[in-house]
Design an enzyme around this catalytic site. Sequence first.
Site, PDB file in Angstrom:
ATOM      1  N   LYS A   6       0.837  -1.208   0.000  1.00 31.31           N
ATOM      2  CA  LYS A   6       0.000   0.000   0.000  1.00 31.31           C
ATOM      3  C   LYS A   6       0.868   1.253   0.000  1.00 31.31           C
ATOM      4  O   LYS A   6       1.966   1.245   0.555  1.00 31.31           O
ATOM      5  CB  LYS A   6      -0.895   0.024   1.256  1.00 31.31           C
ATOM      6  CG  LYS A   6      -1.882  -1.128   1.306  1.00 31.31           C
ATOM      7  CD  LYS A   6      -2.576  -1.215   2.662  1.00 31.31           C
ATOM      8  CE  LYS A   6      -3.867  -0.441   2.699  1.00 31.31           C
ATOM      9  NZ  LYS A   6      -4.630  -0.721   3.947  1.00 31.31           N
TER      10      LYS A   6
ATOM     11  N   GLY B 179      -8.539   6.773  -1.799  1.00 33.07           N
ATOM     12  CA  GLY B 179      -9.489   6.443  -2.861  1.00 33.07           C
ATOM     13  C   GLY B 179      -9.310   5.038  -3.400  1.00 33.07           C
ATOM     14  O   GLY B 179      -9.681   4.740  -4.528  1.00 33.07           O
ATOM     15  N   GLY B 180      -8.741   4.156  -2.563  1.00 36.44           N
ATOM     16  CA  GLY B 180      -8.610   2.764  -2.974  1.00 36.44           C
ATOM     17  C   GLY B 180      -7.554   2.538  -4.051  1.00 36.44           C
ATOM     18  O   GLY B 180      -7.460   1.449  -4.611  1.00 36.44           O
TER      19      GLY B 180
ATOM     20  N   HIS C 270     -15.447  -4.461   6.029  1.00 39.92           N
ATOM     21  CA  HIS C 270     -14.944  -3.110   6.321  1.00 39.92           C
ATOM     22  C   HIS C 270     -15.941  -2.495   7.298  1.00 39.92           C
ATOM     23  O   HIS C 270     -17.088  -2.260   6.950  1.00 39.92           O
ATOM     24  CB  HIS C 270     -14.859  -2.292   5.031  1.00 39.92           C
ATOM     25  CG  HIS C 270     -14.532  -0.844   5.252  1.00 39.92           C
ATOM     26  ND1 HIS C 270     -13.397  -0.243   4.769  1.00 39.92           N
ATOM     27  CD2 HIS C 270     -15.206   0.133   5.911  1.00 39.92           C
ATOM     28  CE1 HIS C 270     -13.378   1.029   5.125  1.00 39.92           C
ATOM     29  NE2 HIS C 270     -14.466   1.288   5.819  1.00 39.92           N
TER      30      HIS C 270
ATOM     31  N   ARG D 101     -12.211  13.804   8.286  1.00 39.08           N
ATOM     32  CA  ARG D 101     -13.183  14.663   7.578  1.00 39.08           C
ATOM     33  C   ARG D 101     -14.564  14.028   7.680  1.00 39.08           C
ATOM     34  O   ARG D 101     -14.711  12.907   8.164  1.00 39.08           O
ATOM     35  CB  ARG D 101     -12.784  14.753   6.112  1.00 39.08           C
ATOM     36  CG  ARG D 101     -12.644  13.364   5.489  1.00 39.08           C
ATOM     37  CD  ARG D 101     -12.529  13.378   3.995  1.00 39.08           C
ATOM     38  NE  ARG D 101     -12.057  12.094   3.492  1.00 39.08           N
ATOM     39  CZ  ARG D 101     -12.823  11.039   3.259  1.00 39.08           C
ATOM     40  NH1 ARG D 101     -14.125  11.098   3.471  1.00 39.08           N
ATOM     41  NH2 ARG D 101     -12.307   9.911   2.813  1.00 39.08           N
TER      42      ARG D 101
ATOM     43  N   LYS E  16      -0.578  -7.598   5.993  1.00 43.27           N
ATOM     44  CA  LYS E  16      -1.191  -8.904   5.757  1.00 43.27           C
ATOM     45  C   LYS E  16      -2.433  -8.657   4.908  1.00 43.27           C
ATOM     46  O   LYS E  16      -3.216  -7.749   5.191  1.00 43.27           O
ATOM     47  CB  LYS E  16      -1.587  -9.509   7.109  1.00 43.27           C
ATOM     48  CG  LYS E  16      -2.332 -10.814   7.009  1.00 43.27           C
ATOM     49  CD  LYS E  16      -1.366 -11.961   6.959  1.00 43.27           C
ATOM     50  CE  LYS E  16      -2.062 -13.261   6.583  1.00 43.27           C
ATOM     51  NZ  LYS E  16      -1.109 -14.232   6.008  1.00 43.27           N
TER      52      LYS E  16
ATOM     53  N   LYS F  62     -16.451   2.285  -1.874  1.00 36.76           N
ATOM     54  CA  LYS F  62     -17.726   1.902  -1.280  1.00 36.76           C
ATOM     55  C   LYS F  62     -18.900   2.163  -2.228  1.00 36.76           C
ATOM     56  O   LYS F  62     -18.919   3.177  -2.913  1.00 36.76           O
ATOM     57  CB  LYS F  62     -17.943   2.672   0.020  1.00 36.76           C
ATOM     58  CG  LYS F  62     -16.842   2.392   1.043  1.00 36.76           C
ATOM     59  CD  LYS F  62     -16.748   3.463   2.107  1.00 36.76           C
ATOM     60  CE  LYS F  62     -15.494   3.259   2.949  1.00 36.76           C
ATOM     61  NZ  LYS F  62     -15.194   4.427   3.795  1.00 36.76           N
TER      62      LYS F  62
HETATM   63  P1  ADP Z   1      -7.802   4.079   0.734  1.00 37.57           P
HETATM   64  O1  ADP Z   1      -7.287   5.162   1.614  1.00 37.57           O
HETATM   65  O2  ADP Z   1      -7.126   4.043  -0.606  1.00 37.57           O
HETATM   66  O3  ADP Z   1      -9.290   4.036   0.658  1.00 37.57           O
HETATM   67  P2  ADP Z   1      -7.786   1.927   2.743  1.00 37.57           P
HETATM   68  O4  ADP Z   1      -6.590   1.584   3.542  1.00 37.57           O
HETATM   69  O5  ADP Z   1      -8.877   2.673   3.409  1.00 37.57           O
HETATM   70  O6  ADP Z   1      -7.314   2.700   1.404  1.00 37.57           O
HETATM   71  O7  ADP Z   1      -8.400   0.605   2.136  1.00 37.57           O
HETATM   72  C1  ADP Z   1      -9.480   0.638   1.230  1.00 37.57           C
HETATM   73  C2  ADP Z   1     -10.041  -0.748   1.057  1.00 37.57           C
HETATM   74  O8  ADP Z   1      -9.038  -1.652   0.596  1.00 37.57           O
HETATM   75  C3  ADP Z   1     -10.579  -1.392   2.322  1.00 37.57           C
HETATM   76  O9  ADP Z   1     -11.898  -1.007   2.615  1.00 37.57           O
HETATM   77  C4  ADP Z   1     -10.492  -2.861   1.953  1.00 37.57           C
HETATM   78  O10 ADP Z   1     -11.539  -3.219   1.085  1.00 37.57           O
HETATM   79  C5  ADP Z   1      -9.200  -2.946   1.167  1.00 37.57           C
HETATM   80  N1  ADP Z   1      -8.051  -3.265   2.040  1.00 37.57           N
HETATM   81  C6  ADP Z   1      -7.239  -2.382   2.673  1.00 37.57           C
HETATM   82  N2  ADP Z   1      -6.306  -3.023   3.426  1.00 37.57           N
HETATM   83  C7  ADP Z   1      -6.531  -4.348   3.264  1.00 37.57           C
HETATM   84  C8  ADP Z   1      -5.909  -5.557   3.789  1.00 37.57           C
HETATM   85  N3  ADP Z   1      -4.855  -5.499   4.611  1.00 37.57           N
HETATM   86  N4  ADP Z   1      -6.421  -6.748   3.404  1.00 37.57           N
HETATM   87  C9  ADP Z   1      -7.467  -6.827   2.555  1.00 37.57           C
HETATM   88  N5  ADP Z   1      -8.097  -5.748   2.035  1.00 37.57           N
HETATM   89  C10 ADP Z   1      -7.635  -4.520   2.375  1.00 37.57           C
END
Ligand code: ADP
Length: 446
Positions: free
Chosen positions: A158, A164-165, A208, A291, A201, A237
């Site tokens: 990440k 924004g995923g 979520h 926010r 992991k 979402k």
């Molecule tokens: P962003 O800031 O880009 O939205 P997030 O960290 O909030 O990123 O993660 C967005 C989505 O990605 C989560 O709601 C989940 O669906 C997936 N996700 C994030 N981390 C993990 C993880 N460790 N394992 C599986 N899915 C994950």
Amino acid sequence: MIEKVLIANRGEIALRIHRACKEMGIATVAVHSEADRYAMAVRLADESVCIGPPPSAQSYLKKSQIIAAAEITGADAIHPGYGFLSENAQFAEMVGAHGLVFIGPKPEHIRIMGDKIAAKQAMIDAGVPVVPGSDGGVETVSAAKKAAKKIGYPVLIKAAAGGGGRGMKVARTDKELENAVRTAKTEAKAAFGDDAVYIEKYLERPRHIEIQVISDAHGNVCHLWERDCSIQRRHQKVFEEAPSPALNQAQRDDIGMIVARAVEKMGYLGAGTMEFLYEDGQFYFIEMNTRLQVEHPVTEMITGIDIVREQIRIADGAKLSFSQDEVMLVGHAIECRINAENPRSFVPSPGMITDFHPPGGPDVRLDSAAYAGYRIPPHYDSLIGKLIVHGRTRNECVMRLRRALQEMVVGGVETTLDLHRDLLEQKDIIDGDYDIHWLERFLADD
Ligand code: ADP
């Protein structure tokens, strides 16, 4: 005293903020790009200022133009909504430096939570459970391999500055990890101007679940229960509900108190959301959004609290208007995000809305700035509205939502209304039995 608020946003959220202000007797200033001249919030606001051409980089992201608009109109405060400048610590600082009130958290908290590596560390220090991962960022492929070995495959790479995923990569072997780290770094640099990445992991079937919190400048902190946002496409979402069908009251109380205590320890101000993945009875922190969130209405529907109103009151120095014991949890609420997109290919469908018929009846709320004759500009995200429905039970809520979706008409552009109609017929959705990958599986099988 806040008497005039400048709304530094567009679309449904600009209208949402305008509504809260009007109910508080506060005047509003809408800023808009040339493409949003006929937007509903611009029409309804007491004053409006055009801040630039359609691209957001030249309008909604132009800090100096927005602050100049506040000075010219004599606004006392700026509400950033979500997206755009809402999580930009420098903007929050600039607003303060100009003697204006930023309706949001302190810049230092925006900054720390904007760096997901720092955010995770801060949460570990505050006693919040996090997803197992690398200690800090991983600079090299060999450091990544070492971390992955410790955590165990599969892992997720990440971006520290991600949002924004975007920019996440799964790796199931050392070989996959090599490529994934390299591409993740390149993509993160291009998208966020920062190539720092870290490893977590990868959870195979979590939900979520996020906790809404709100705190004032007098040391009062409350959590407003959780939202389940597991129905996602490309980590974005699509459909959210509160409370989560997966939690019982004891679990909900526990995680709510953990979050409230962590926020108290940080000295966090205003509304925020701690996002968790939830699997096999365990919560794992992933990030905090500093926010207002798109899906805040489901929380408003079950608690009766107007979160935007509270944000404005808190920014004005007032105490929270309730204590934790007074935060109700009544019934169930579900929100459907309605986008101007093809309901299967998700290709955006901007253009003129020719017909618009909102659903109504008991406990139905539509947060939308759309109207018949409105032209959706192609420059921004495709959200045209959120349909939120409340019921005394989850089943009543599902039945009401189905009926509201049947009533709603949006003509002239493609929308995701049909996707939501389909979803509400699926047994797993009706039973509340799904994880974050459910929607992708459903779409692939279709
Ligand atoms: P962003 O800031 O880009 O939205 P997030 O960290 O909030 O990123 O993660 C967005 C989505 O990605 C989560 O709601 C989940 O669906 C997936 N996700 C994030 N981390 C993990 C993880 N460790 N394992 C599986 N899915 C994950």
